[in-house]
Design an enzyme around this catalytic site. Structure first.
Site, PDB file in Angstrom:
ATOM      1  N   ASP A   1     -17.144  -1.557   2.279  1.00 10.46           N
ATOM      2  CA  ASP A   1     -15.970  -0.684   2.195  1.00 10.46           C
ATOM      3  C   ASP A   1     -15.662  -0.424   0.719  1.00 10.46           C
ATOM      4  OD1 ASP A   1     -14.855  -3.115   1.427  1.00 10.46           O
ATOM      5  OD2 ASP A   1     -13.046  -2.870   2.619  1.00 10.46           O
TER       6      ASP A   1
ATOM      7  N   LYS B   1      -3.666  -6.338  -3.350  1.00 13.14           N
ATOM      8  CA  LYS B   1      -3.962  -7.556  -2.590  1.00 13.14           C
ATOM      9  C   LYS B   1      -3.725  -8.733  -3.523  1.00 13.14           C
ATOM     10  CE  LYS B   1      -7.318  -5.402   0.515  1.00 13.14           C
ATOM     11  NZ  LYS B   1      -8.736  -5.267   0.901  1.00 13.14           N
TER      12      LYS B   1
ATOM     13  N   SER C   1      -8.672  -0.051  -0.755  1.00 14.74           N
ATOM     14  CA  SER C   1      -9.604  -0.502   0.269  1.00 14.74           C
ATOM     15  C   SER C   1     -10.363   0.684   0.860  1.00 14.74           C
ATOM     16  CB  SER C   1      -8.854  -1.298   1.340  1.00 14.74           C
ATOM     17  OG  SER C   1      -9.748  -1.878   2.249  1.00 14.74           O
ATOM     18  N   HIS C   2     -10.242   0.904   2.163  1.00 16.05           N
ATOM     19  CA  HIS C   2     -10.993   1.961   2.838  1.00 16.05           C
ATOM     20  C   HIS C   2     -10.118   3.177   3.131  1.00 16.05           C
ATOM     21  CE1 HIS C   2      -9.029  -0.507   5.856  1.00 16.05           C
ATOM     22  NE2 HIS C   2      -8.942   0.587   6.589  1.00 16.05           N
TER      23      HIS C   2
ATOM     24  N   ARG D   1       0.835  -1.197   0.000  1.00 15.03           N
ATOM     25  CA  ARG D   1       0.000   0.000   0.000  1.00 15.03           C
ATOM     26  C   ARG D   1       0.867   1.242   0.000  1.00 15.03           C
ATOM     27  NH1 ARG D   1      -3.810   0.061   5.012  1.00 15.03           N
ATOM     28  NH2 ARG D   1      -3.812  -2.167   4.601  1.00 15.03           N
TER      29      ARG D   1
ATOM     30  N   ASP E   1     -14.813  -6.010   0.292  1.00 18.08           N
ATOM     31  CA  ASP E   1     -14.479  -7.237   1.025  1.00 18.08           C
ATOM     32  C   ASP E   1     -14.787  -7.134   2.524  1.00 18.08           C
ATOM     33  OD1 ASP E   1     -12.373  -5.624   1.851  1.00 18.08           O
ATOM     34  OD2 ASP E   1     -10.783  -6.912   1.059  1.00 18.08           O
ATOM     35  N   ARG E   2     -15.317  -5.970   2.976  1.00 20.11           N
ATOM     36  CA  ARG E   2     -15.694  -5.822   4.385  1.00 20.11           C
ATOM     37  C   ARG E   2     -17.132  -5.325   4.476  1.00 20.11           C
ATOM     38  NH1 ARG E   2     -12.980  -2.463   7.986  1.00 20.11           N
ATOM     39  NH2 ARG E   2     -12.696  -0.929   6.348  1.00 20.11           N
TER      40      ARG E   2
ATOM     41  N   ASP F   1     -13.636  -1.553  -1.494  1.00 18.97           N
ATOM     42  CA  ASP F   1     -13.414  -2.627  -2.474  1.00 18.97           C
ATOM     43  C   ASP F   1     -14.284  -3.852  -2.228  1.00 18.97           C
ATOM     44  OD1 ASP F   1     -11.930  -3.365  -0.181  1.00 18.97           O
ATOM     45  OD2 ASP F   1     -10.495  -4.504  -1.363  1.00 18.97           O
TER      46      ASP F   1
ATOM     47  N   HIS G   1     -14.377  -8.256   7.881  1.00 23.27           N
ATOM     48  CA  HIS G   1     -14.030  -9.352   6.968  1.00 23.27           C
ATOM     49  C   HIS G   1     -14.762 -10.599   7.463  1.00 23.27           C
ATOM     50  CE1 HIS G   1     -10.684  -7.453   4.743  1.00 23.27           C
ATOM     51  NE2 HIS G   1     -10.340  -6.891   5.889  1.00 23.27           N
TER      52      HIS G   1
END
Length: 483
Positions: A252, A123, A113-114, A16, A256-257, A254, A343
């Site tokens: 979020d 990822k 992501s967030h 990141r 995934d959460r 992307d 997650h």
């Protein structure tokens, strides 16, 4: 030519950086070439086949993502890997492409992501396994040496959205349509990458569905896409109240959460969602998973672990981090796992990766199978008093030594109030009042603390114990910082 990454980029679970400061096209190209080289060599060791490996590549809705994707694909091709471009979409779409096709040996999703809009990252999945920790450090070392394979891979494209939506709908396959027809749900995509998949999914779902912010916009104009921060759920809460919906689901950046609220607007935190999912997985009439291991991270409420045991399952507390949880699931054949961060991983009739859209489907399914509304399921949970996740800045060079000092003190002179210490990930200390946690973040220069009790006075005593341990190491619990 060798490539040196900014040292702040190579993190425990992913890579990141900040666009224009620590992350640019050259970094993406080097990531592609190094990851591709590692895959070419791994496959060569296993099989003398001359076929070039294939890596699926996806990206989120950030402004910088297309630029990084182009450079990443160039790097993969120059290592000798083929690149299968699945385009813009949620991270779970990339995971699905990799998990559902034998001809794909790796996957990389470009996503911040967030994080704020000027961040981005990667990822990765390597031969069906999470690519993290020592693998990421090795990638940095190989790039610094320019230790790469060479080749000329090909580029193909795959539109996987329709197939992905069909696969998610299988989460409702055994539930009669009449049990679902009255369901009324609000969804908030937060202008993140899950928006198009959510629109396609909602169009196919029985019941009534109201959608917010499905237009992908990397500037996130409506609110920041982190559903674990209660302030970011305000729009969803207003929608659920205005339309009198059964519950609401948020994602979020992307996808995934997951975040959720019930019909009364109460937040259903990650560990509380897991209580609902665990009841469904462990007790459903035709469940093949009675007595199974259910995994949650060290930040989860004691009420969750008690509930799993009450339902006949085996509760397992494990380290925080999506890559670490996924690996532990495979090791223990666990059908369900989750983290406080939202997650959630289903491996009962899904692939074991974190997919917030699928988790939303499974919340509908759990409510239907258990014959209770999400609000009723939330109301049945014990009322625990706990702190939010307290995250405070500690110098990177100090955070792990400080944790070692805390562990040493709790081992040698724990004090009369300490009943037991769990050192799975940091320290989780049990006392007559409840428990407190202190751990070092693997991704930021912060320590993370949390405490839970059944009384206000007990909670105050637990927080005082955290502060005492910090003071003994010359630290203090400052203002909480974000993820």
């Amino acid at each position: 030519m060798a490539h040196q990454f900014d040292p702040t980029m190579l993190r425990e679970y992913d890579i990141r950086g900040i666009i224009g400061e620590t992350l640019g096209a050259d970094d993406a190209r080097a990531i592609g070439r190094t990851f591709g080289s590692m895959l070419v060599r791994a496959l060569a060791e296993e099989d003398a086949s001359e076929t070039a490996p294939t890596v699926a590549v996806g990206y989120d809705g950030r402004v910088s993502s297309p630029m990084l994707e182009h450079a990443l694909v160039e790097g993969l091709n120059s290592s000798g890997c083929n690149a299968l471009r699945i385009g813009m979409g949620a991270t779970p779409m990339l995971y699905y492409a990799e998990a559902s096709r034998k001809e794909i040996q790796g996957g990389i999703q470009i996503t911040g992501s967030h994080n704020p809009p000027n961040y981005n990252g990667f990822k990765m999945v390597f031969q069906g396994r999470p690519f993290f920790g020592a693998n990421i450090q090795k990638l940095g070392e190989l790039a610094a040496r320019g230790d790469w394979t060479s080749g000329a891979g090909e580029i193909t494209a795959l539109d996987i959205l329709g197939e992905y939506v069909e696969r998610m709908l299988e989460g409702l396959i055994d539930i009669p349509v009449e049990a679902l027809s009255g369901i009324r749900v609000g969804w908030d995509a937060g202008n993140g990458a899950a928006g198009p998949a959510l629109e396609a999914l909602a169009a196919r779902l029985p019941g009534e569905h109201h959608l917010l912010f499905t237009e992908v916009d990397g500037h996130f104009p409506n609110h920041h896409p982190d559903p674990t921060v209660e302030a970011n759920l305000a729009d969803l809460r207003a929608l659920v109240a205005e339309k009198n919906l059964d519950f609401g689901v948020a994602f979020d950046g992307d996808g995934d959460r997951i975040g959720a609220i019930d019909g009364e607007g109460r937040v259903i935190w990650g560990d509380q969602l897991l209580m609902i999912y665990a009841e469904d997985v462990l007790t459903s009439q035709d469940s093949k998973h009675r007595g199974a291991t259910i995994i949650a991270d060290v930040k989860a409420s004691g009420a969750l672990f008690d509930r799993v045991a009450e339902l006949g399952g085996k509760p397992l507390m494990w380290k925080t981090g999506h890559s670490l949880i996924k690996s532990k699931m495979k090791e223990t054949s666990s059908p369900l796992a989750g983290e406080m961060s939202g997650h959630v991983f289903f491996a009962d009739s899904y692939y074991g990766f974190d997919d917030a859209l699928y988790a939303g489907i499974r919340l509908i399914a759990a409510s239907a199978r258990l014959g209770k509304s999400v609000t009723e399921l939330r109301s049945a949970m014990p009322a625990m008093l706990n702190t939010p996740e307290m995250r405070f800045q500690v110098d990177e060079a100090r955070k792990f030594p400080a944790m070692a000092e805390v562990m040493e003190r709790l081992t040698t002179q724990p004090g009369p109030e300490v009943e037991s210490v769990n050192a799975t990930d940091g320290v989780r200390v049990n006392t007559a009042d409840g428990w407190w946690l202190l751990r070092a973040s693997n991704t930021q220069d912060v320590l993370v603390a949390r405490a839970e009790s059944d009384t206000d006075a007990g909670l105050a005593r637990l927080i005082a114990q955290i502060d005492e341990q910090l003071a003994l190491s010359g630290l203090e619990r400052g203002e909480s910082v974000g993820h």
